[in-house]
Scaffold this active site. Structure first.
Site, PDB file in Angstrom:
ATOM      1  N   SER A 150       0.867  -1.173   0.000  1.00  0.00           N
ATOM      2  CA  SER A 150       0.000   0.000   0.000  1.00  0.00           C
ATOM      3  C   SER A 150       0.909   1.229   0.000  1.00  0.00           C
ATOM      4  O   SER A 150       2.123   1.109  -0.076  1.00  0.00           O
ATOM      5  CB  SER A 150      -0.930  -0.027   1.210  1.00  0.00           C
ATOM      6  OG  SER A 150      -0.175  -0.225   2.366  1.00  0.00           O
ATOM      7  N   LEU A 151       0.322   2.394   0.090  1.00  0.00           N
ATOM      8  CA  LEU A 151       1.114   3.618   0.040  1.00  0.00           C
ATOM      9  C   LEU A 151       0.910   4.420   1.316  1.00  0.00           C
ATOM     10  O   LEU A 151      -0.194   4.465   1.854  1.00  0.00           O
ATOM     11  CB  LEU A 151       0.671   4.489  -1.146  1.00  0.00           C
ATOM     12  CG  LEU A 151       0.957   3.951  -2.544  1.00  0.00           C
ATOM     13  CD1 LEU A 151       0.242   4.787  -3.592  1.00  0.00           C
ATOM     14  CD2 LEU A 151       2.460   3.951  -2.802  1.00  0.00           C
ATOM     15  N   GLU A 199       1.461  11.096 -10.777  1.00  0.00           N
ATOM     16  CA  GLU A 199       0.363  10.543 -11.594  1.00  0.00           C
ATOM     17  C   GLU A 199      -0.888  10.477 -10.736  1.00  0.00           C
ATOM     18  O   GLU A 199      -0.801  10.483  -9.505  1.00  0.00           O
ATOM     19  CB  GLU A 199       0.735   9.140 -12.088  1.00  0.00           C
ATOM     20  CG  GLU A 199       0.789   8.117 -10.956  1.00  0.00           C
ATOM     21  CD  GLU A 199       1.585   6.872 -11.313  1.00  0.00           C
ATOM     22  OE1 GLU A 199       1.000   5.992 -11.939  1.00  0.00           O
ATOM     23  OE2 GLU A 199       2.776   6.784 -10.951  1.00  0.00           O
ATOM     24  N   LYS A 255      -3.954   9.171  -8.574  1.00  0.00           N
ATOM     25  CA  LYS A 255      -4.257   7.970  -7.795  1.00  0.00           C
ATOM     26  C   LYS A 255      -5.696   7.592  -8.134  1.00  0.00           C
ATOM     27  O   LYS A 255      -6.639   8.280  -7.750  1.00  0.00           O
ATOM     28  CB  LYS A 255      -4.107   8.253  -6.297  1.00  0.00           C
ATOM     29  CG  LYS A 255      -4.334   7.016  -5.454  1.00  0.00           C
ATOM     30  CD  LYS A 255      -3.880   7.256  -4.023  1.00  0.00           C
ATOM     31  CE  LYS A 255      -3.862   5.983  -3.206  1.00  0.00           C
ATOM     32  NZ  LYS A 255      -5.167   5.357  -3.037  1.00  0.00           N
ATOM     33  N   ASP A 282      -9.196   5.846  -8.136  1.00  0.00           N
ATOM     34  CA  ASP A 282     -10.007   5.281  -7.062  1.00  0.00           C
ATOM     35  C   ASP A 282     -10.733   4.038  -7.568  1.00  0.00           C
ATOM     36  O   ASP A 282     -11.906   4.084  -7.920  1.00  0.00           O
ATOM     37  CB  ASP A 282     -11.005   6.347  -6.576  1.00  0.00           C
ATOM     38  CG  ASP A 282     -11.546   6.005  -5.205  1.00  0.00           C
ATOM     39  OD1 ASP A 282     -11.072   5.013  -4.611  1.00  0.00           O
ATOM     40  OD2 ASP A 282     -12.440   6.720  -4.737  1.00  0.00           O
ATOM     41  N   ARG A 334      -5.781  -7.774  -4.908  1.00  0.00           N
ATOM     42  CA  ARG A 334      -4.732  -7.513  -3.932  1.00  0.00           C
ATOM     43  C   ARG A 334      -4.844  -8.423  -2.710  1.00  0.00           C
ATOM     44  O   ARG A 334      -3.851  -8.877  -2.163  1.00  0.00           O
ATOM     45  CB  ARG A 334      -4.826  -6.045  -3.510  1.00  0.00           C
ATOM     46  CG  ARG A 334      -3.827  -5.658  -2.469  1.00  0.00           C
ATOM     47  CD  ARG A 334      -3.701  -4.148  -2.434  1.00  0.00           C
ATOM     48  NE  ARG A 334      -2.695  -3.760  -1.489  1.00  0.00           N
ATOM     49  CZ  ARG A 334      -2.933  -3.543  -0.207  1.00  0.00           C
ATOM     50  NH1 ARG A 334      -4.156  -3.666   0.260  1.00  0.00           N
ATOM     51  NH2 ARG A 334      -1.969  -3.206   0.602  1.00  0.00           N
ATOM     52  N   TYR A 337       0.206   0.669 -13.942  1.00  0.00           N
ATOM     53  CA  TYR A 337       1.122   1.676 -13.402  1.00  0.00           C
ATOM     54  C   TYR A 337       2.292   1.074 -12.618  1.00  0.00           C
ATOM     55  O   TYR A 337       3.111   1.803 -12.085  1.00  0.00           O
ATOM     56  CB  TYR A 337       0.385   2.692 -12.529  1.00  0.00           C
ATOM     57  CG  TYR A 337      -0.489   2.074 -11.444  1.00  0.00           C
ATOM     58  CD1 TYR A 337       0.069   1.352 -10.406  1.00  0.00           C
ATOM     59  CD2 TYR A 337      -1.876   2.236 -11.470  1.00  0.00           C
ATOM     60  CE1 TYR A 337      -0.711   0.787  -9.428  1.00  0.00           C
ATOM     61  CE2 TYR A 337      -2.682   1.674 -10.483  1.00  0.00           C
ATOM     62  CZ  TYR A 337      -2.087   0.952  -9.473  1.00  0.00           C
ATOM     63  OH  TYR A 337      -2.874   0.389  -8.509  1.00  0.00           O
ATOM     64  N   LYS A 368       6.435   8.893  -7.229  1.00  0.00           N
ATOM     65  CA  LYS A 368       7.352   7.749  -7.168  1.00  0.00           C
ATOM     66  C   LYS A 368       8.761   8.189  -7.567  1.00  0.00           C
ATOM     67  O   LYS A 368       8.909   8.934  -8.540  1.00  0.00           O
ATOM     68  CB  LYS A 368       6.899   6.651  -8.153  1.00  0.00           C
ATOM     69  CG  LYS A 368       5.521   6.088  -7.842  1.00  0.00           C
ATOM     70  CD  LYS A 368       5.007   5.154  -8.937  1.00  0.00           C
ATOM     71  CE  LYS A 368       3.584   4.723  -8.588  1.00  0.00           C
ATOM     72  NZ  LYS A 368       2.902   4.034  -9.684  1.00  0.00           N
ATOM     73  N   LYS A 427      -2.901  12.948  -0.813  1.00  0.00           N
ATOM     74  CA  LYS A 427      -4.352  12.836  -0.863  1.00  0.00           C
ATOM     75  C   LYS A 427      -5.014  14.193  -1.074  1.00  0.00           C
ATOM     76  O   LYS A 427      -4.504  15.223  -0.626  1.00  0.00           O
ATOM     77  CB  LYS A 427      -4.884  12.219   0.450  1.00  0.00           C
ATOM     78  CG  LYS A 427      -4.336  10.845   0.760  1.00  0.00           C
ATOM     79  CD  LYS A 427      -4.617   9.825  -0.328  1.00  0.00           C
ATOM     80  CE  LYS A 427      -5.975   9.187  -0.223  1.00  0.00           C
ATOM     81  NZ  LYS A 427      -6.073   8.137   0.757  1.00  0.00           N
ATOM     82  N   CYS A 456     -18.821   0.337  31.706  1.00  0.00           N
ATOM     83  CA  CYS A 456     -18.865  -0.176  30.340  1.00  0.00           C
ATOM     84  C   CYS A 456     -20.308  -0.507  29.964  1.00  0.00           C
ATOM     85  O   CYS A 456     -20.979  -1.238  30.689  1.00  0.00           O
ATOM     86  CB  CYS A 456     -17.992  -1.421  30.248  1.00  0.00           C
ATOM     87  SG  CYS A 456     -18.186  -2.305  28.695  1.00  0.00           S
ATOM     88  N   CYS A 476     -20.686  -4.516  29.622  1.00  0.00           N
ATOM     89  CA  CYS A 476     -20.551  -5.507  30.694  1.00  0.00           C
ATOM     90  C   CYS A 476     -20.728  -4.898  32.077  1.00  0.00           C
ATOM     91  O   CYS A 476     -20.729  -5.611  33.077  1.00  0.00           O
ATOM     92  CB  CYS A 476     -19.200  -6.214  30.614  1.00  0.00           C
ATOM     93  SG  CYS A 476     -17.807  -5.194  31.110  1.00  0.00           S
ATOM     94  N   CYS A 482     -12.721   0.007  29.543  1.00  0.00           N
ATOM     95  CA  CYS A 482     -13.479  -0.955  30.337  1.00  0.00           C
ATOM     96  C   CYS A 482     -12.469  -1.856  31.043  1.00  0.00           C
ATOM     97  O   CYS A 482     -11.534  -2.361  30.434  1.00  0.00           O
ATOM     98  CB  CYS A 482     -14.363  -1.773  29.414  1.00  0.00           C
ATOM     99  SG  CYS A 482     -14.905  -3.327  30.115  1.00  0.00           S
ATOM    100  N   CYS A 486     -15.908  -9.040  29.577  1.00  0.00           N
ATOM    101  CA  CYS A 486     -16.681  -8.092  28.774  1.00  0.00           C
ATOM    102  C   CYS A 486     -16.961  -8.701  27.399  1.00  0.00           C
ATOM    103  O   CYS A 486     -16.032  -8.969  26.633  1.00  0.00           O
ATOM    104  CB  CYS A 486     -15.900  -6.790  28.613  1.00  0.00           C
ATOM    105  SG  CYS A 486     -16.747  -5.618  27.532  1.00  0.00           S
TER     106      CYS A 486
HETATM  107  S1  IVH Z   1       1.460   2.464  -6.953  1.00  0.00           S
HETATM  108  C1  IVH Z   1       4.239   0.102  -4.481  1.00  0.00           C
HETATM  109  N1  IVH Z   1       0.031   4.068  -8.457  1.00  0.00           N
HETATM  110  O1  IVH Z   1      -3.463   2.909  -4.338  1.00  0.00           O
HETATM  111  C2  IVH Z   1       3.291   1.024  -5.112  1.00  0.00           C
HETATM  112  N2  IVH Z   1      -1.088   2.846  -6.753  1.00  0.00           N
HETATM  113  O2  IVH Z   1      -2.822   3.108  -1.510  1.00  0.00           O
HETATM  114  C3  IVH Z   1       1.984   0.404  -5.344  1.00  0.00           C
HETATM  115  N3  IVH Z   1      -3.493   3.216  -6.678  1.00  0.00           N
HETATM  116  O3  IVH Z   1      -3.113  -0.514  -3.713  1.00  0.00           O
HETATM  117  C4  IVH Z   1       0.945   1.265  -5.803  1.00  0.00           C
HETATM  118  N4  IVH Z   1      -3.607   4.619  -8.363  1.00  0.00           N
HETATM  119  O4  IVH Z   1      -4.646   0.179  -5.632  1.00  0.00           O
HETATM  120  C5  IVH Z   1       0.021   3.203  -7.424  1.00  0.00           C
HETATM  121  N5  IVH Z   1      -1.123   5.484  -9.872  1.00  0.00           N
HETATM  122  C6  IVH Z   1      -1.122   4.627  -8.873  1.00  0.00           C
HETATM  123  C7  IVH Z   1      -2.312   4.275  -8.190  1.00  0.00           C
HETATM  124  C8  IVH Z   1      -2.249   3.386  -7.129  1.00  0.00           C
HETATM  125  C9  IVH Z   1      -4.303   3.968  -7.439  1.00  0.00           C
HETATM  126  C10 IVH Z   1      -3.945   2.401  -5.540  1.00  0.00           C
HETATM  127  C11 IVH Z   1      -3.488   0.964  -5.576  1.00  0.00           C
HETATM  128  C12 IVH Z   1      -2.794   0.731  -4.279  1.00  0.00           C
HETATM  129  C13 IVH Z   1      -3.296   1.848  -3.454  1.00  0.00           C
HETATM  130  C14 IVH Z   1      -2.296   2.203  -2.378  1.00  0.00           C
END
Ligand code: IVH
Length: 681
Positions: free
Chosen positions: A70-71, A104, A106, A108, A127, A216, A280, A304, A398, A401, A421, A427
């Site tokens: 994940s990021l 680039e 992100k 959704d 994933r 990507y 990146k 974000k 609590c 409980c 609690c 509990c």
């Molecule tokens: S790179 C090691 N690039 O974001 C890097 N992820 O929060 C792996 N995602 O699980 C991810 N757009 O599903 C990358 N341009 C982009 C992306 C991207 C969407 C998602 C992806 C990942 C999640 C991480």
């Protein structure tokens, strides 16, 4: 009851729960209460006899060649600057060295990993938990954007291509219009529609969904194919993948921030949902050196977009009791759409937060939702209105409980903001939350045993401690219930699958078991560290018990000297091991399961398992990089020299540590000798 069934079906099968968890639980509880009072009204197909539709008849599993990470997130320009600074520091770059970073959108959607062998698509996986995903090969083949055969040339013999499956705004609107016309319920947002579309049981249905795919990234491969991220993505395009046009390299942080602002401007007109910008490091050799920490790469980050806000009425404040007993006040809201998602709950964190906001039932409140973070209440809009409800008073017992709920005082005399609690394992809320955690994806990951099933088995008195899971068939029989396959909603296949999934976890990986115990301060990262350091559970637990019996002794020292392990984790472990009921539980549990050894990374490495200390100035790499590299080769990096130190790497300027190491007869080497030792590993 029909309502519960519908909710079950949508929760378990459709990727589109139409009730909130709380509303669902309430329905189920009401049904149970009615049945308890009027048993003759209980129907043969009552949902109280049924555990969701899943008990996974769904997809096979595929282990990713390289985990899908994940990021980490950046929320401000400053966070982006910090990201670049961290990278420069880690790599030891000077101010004048060029650091190219790409930007680039992100997307959704949901990520997908496609494996190609000799240019042919052979596997596709979601994933999942990052390590193991669901096999969606047949479905992925139906996507026009997924090449079945790679074009061009130069692709490695074997390669995992990664990217995002998504649905465009226009296709989403058309899909929902069709759903509406057919009298079916609507999808909440494009991401849910995409996830639902990809996870269809029948590939013919997936084929009719307007799913798209942007490539990507990549995972495992038999040979490298590019020097930079930019070049690699160009190759992906040559091989027949759709890649994003808004992907560009930048020479400076200012360039990244400009790209981010530009993306916010364009966001509404892109035609698909994005929730941020991903940066990146362009050079792939640097990506390699930077590696990753726990679940996210050091070389990438997601910037974000700002949170979206909305106004609604706060209808009630409820208290939720968590796994560790913490009481969290939750705002129940009149449902409102925020950034495309319907929100009906928001966290109020703790009593100080409620006081700060002076939020009361019936207030108009402004809320915000940022990404996947739990929505928050920002402020009250009408604090002056007459006949306002009285101020909320946090209960001192609590609600689940009845035990006292207290604010603990830490060793520095500071009062915890959370009320906890004190009921521990009397509990029900804590028991259930702990069990849910124990079987969750990041812990034992038992397929078909989710929150709903745990609640059902608990309600029926069948499971109240981890070891009971492994005694389920006997406990069902002893309690006089029908065997599981006779329970409504299970059937032969799913009951067998559940029991097989439980049996499979009788071989429990060290780190998953430890994380599953749900000990405070001992989460996934810490568990992984212990597992890599000790490899064998017995050795680890022996250290914990010795540390419990002698907090000043060698075992306690050994535990706290592990790089990345704090005193809090060790204290929580020894406290856990001091409780007689935990001792009993562990004994029972370990008689049901075998703990698999942890993975000492790169066990063939001459430094694995060795304790290494770095001192003085390092010249070829930074201290951070040296530590990260040593850890990834299975060494333990410690900050201080002791009798347990195996190697001291001493650069110029080394002082007292060097002296101590020499006195203790520790193997001392120069940085060059160290590099020689680990080269080629
Ligand atoms: S790179 C090691 N690039 O974001 C890097 N992820 O929060 C792996 N995602 O699980 C991810 N757009 O599903 C990358 N341009 C982009 C992306 C991207 C969407 C998602 C992806 C990942 C999640 C991480």
């Amino acid at each position: 009851m029909t309502e519960i069934k519908l909710a079950d079906a949508s929760y378990y099968a459709d990727d589109d729960p139409h009730l909130t968890d709380a509303a669902y639980d309430k329905l189920r509880r009401r049904n149970l209460e009615i049945e308890a009072r009027f048993p003759h009204l209980k129907r043969s197909d009552s949902p109280s006899d049924r555990v969701g539709a899943v008990v996974s008849d769904g997809f096979g599993k595929i282990e990713h060649g390289v985990p899908m990470l994940s990021l980490d997130n950046a929320f401000s320009d400053e966070d982006v600057q910090d990201f670049a600074d961290r990278i420069r520091r880690f790599l030891g770059l000077d101010a004048q060295d060029e650091l190219v970073i790409t930007a680039e959108p992100k997307i959704d959607g949901l990520s997908l990993s496609l494996t190609y062998e000799k240019g042919e698509l052979v596997k596709a996986a979601t994933r999942g938990d990052g390590r193991v995903g669901e096999d969606v090969t047949a479905n992925a083949r139906t996507l026009a954007d997924v090449p079945k055969t790679l074009k061009g040339a130069g692709w490695p013999d074997r390669i995992e291509i990664r990217g995002e499956v998504y649905i465009s705004d226009a296709d989403f609107a058309a899909l929902n219009a069709a759903e509406e016309a057919a009298g079916r319920k609507l999808y909440m947002n494009p991401r849910n529609a995409a996830a639902g579309g990809l996870r269809q049981k029948d590939p013919a249905v997936t084929a009719q969904r307007p799913l798209k795919f942007y490539a990507y990234a990549w995972g495992d491969m038999s040979a490298p194919f590019a020097q930079t991220q930019y070049e690699a993505v160009q190759k992906l395009a040559e091989w027949g993948f759709q890649t994003n046009d808004l992907f560009h390299p930048h020479q400076s942080v200012e360039g990244l921030i400009t790209a981010y602002r530009d993306m916010i401007e364009r966001r509404a007109n892109l035609g698909y949902d994005i929730d941020g910008v991903v940066y990146k490091v362009d050079r792939l050799d640097w990506q390699q050196r930077l590696g990753f920490v726990s679940r996210a790469p050091r070389w990438a980050i997601a910037h974000k977009f700002p949170a979206e806000k909305a106004i609604t009425t706060l209808e009630a404040i409820d208290i939720q009791v968590g796994r560790t007993g913490s009481l969290t006040p939750v705002a129940r809201l009149k449902p409102v759409t925020v950034g495309g998602v319907v929100v009906s709950n928001a966290t109020l964190h703790n009593e100080e937060e409620i006081e700060r906001l002076d939020v009361r039932e019936g207030d108009q409140v402004e809320i915000q939702r940022a990404g996947d973070v739990i929505p928050q209440v920002l402020r009250v809009l009408d604090p002056e209105r007459p006949d306002r409800a009285p101020a909320f008073v946090m209960p001192h017992t609590c609600p689940e409980c009845g035990s006292a709920a207290v604010r603990e005082i830490d060793d520095k005399g500071k009062e915890d903001v959370r009320r906890r609690c004190t009921g521990g394992l009397i509990c029900p809320a804590q028991i259930i939350e702990r069990l849910k955690h124990f079987v969750s994806r990041k812990a034992l990951d038992i397929d078909g045993l989710g929150a709903k099933q745990i609640e059902l088995f608990y309600e029926r008195g069948l499971i109240s401690a981890p070891q009971h899971i492994f005694q389920l068939p006997q406990r069902i029989a002893e309690a006089g219930f029908d065997p599981l396959e006779k329970w409504d909603g299970f059937g032969d296949v799913s009951a067998q699958k559940l029991l097989a999934a439980i049996d499979e976890r009788r071989q429990a990986p060290f780190a998953r078991l430890l994380n599953g115990l749900g000990i405070r301060h001992v989460g996934q990262t810490t568990s992984d560290l212990f597992s890599r350091t000790f490899v064998q559970w017995a050795t680890f637990w022996d250290h914990v018990e010795r540390a419990r019996d002698n907090p000043e002794g060698e075992a306690a020292q050994a535990l706290v000297s592990i790089d990345g392990i704090g005193g809090a984790a060790v204290g929580a472990l020894t406290a856990f091991a001091s409780e007689p009921h935990n001792q009993e539980m562990m004994q029972d549990l370990l008689s049901e399961i075998t703990v698999l050894d942890g993975e000492a990374p790169a066990s063939e490495s001459p430094v694995s398992g060795k304790t290494v200390v770095f001192t003085g100035t390092l010249e070829a790499m930074t201290r951070d990089e040296a530590k990260a590299r040593a850890t990834s080769l299975g060494a333990k990096v410690s900050g201080s020299v002791s009798g347990r130190t195996d190697i001291l790497v001493a650069g110029p300027g080394a002082g007292s540590k060097l002296k101590k190491a020499q006195d203790l007869g520790v193997n001392v080497m120069t940085e060059a000798e160290w590099i020689e030792l680990i080269s080629g590993l």
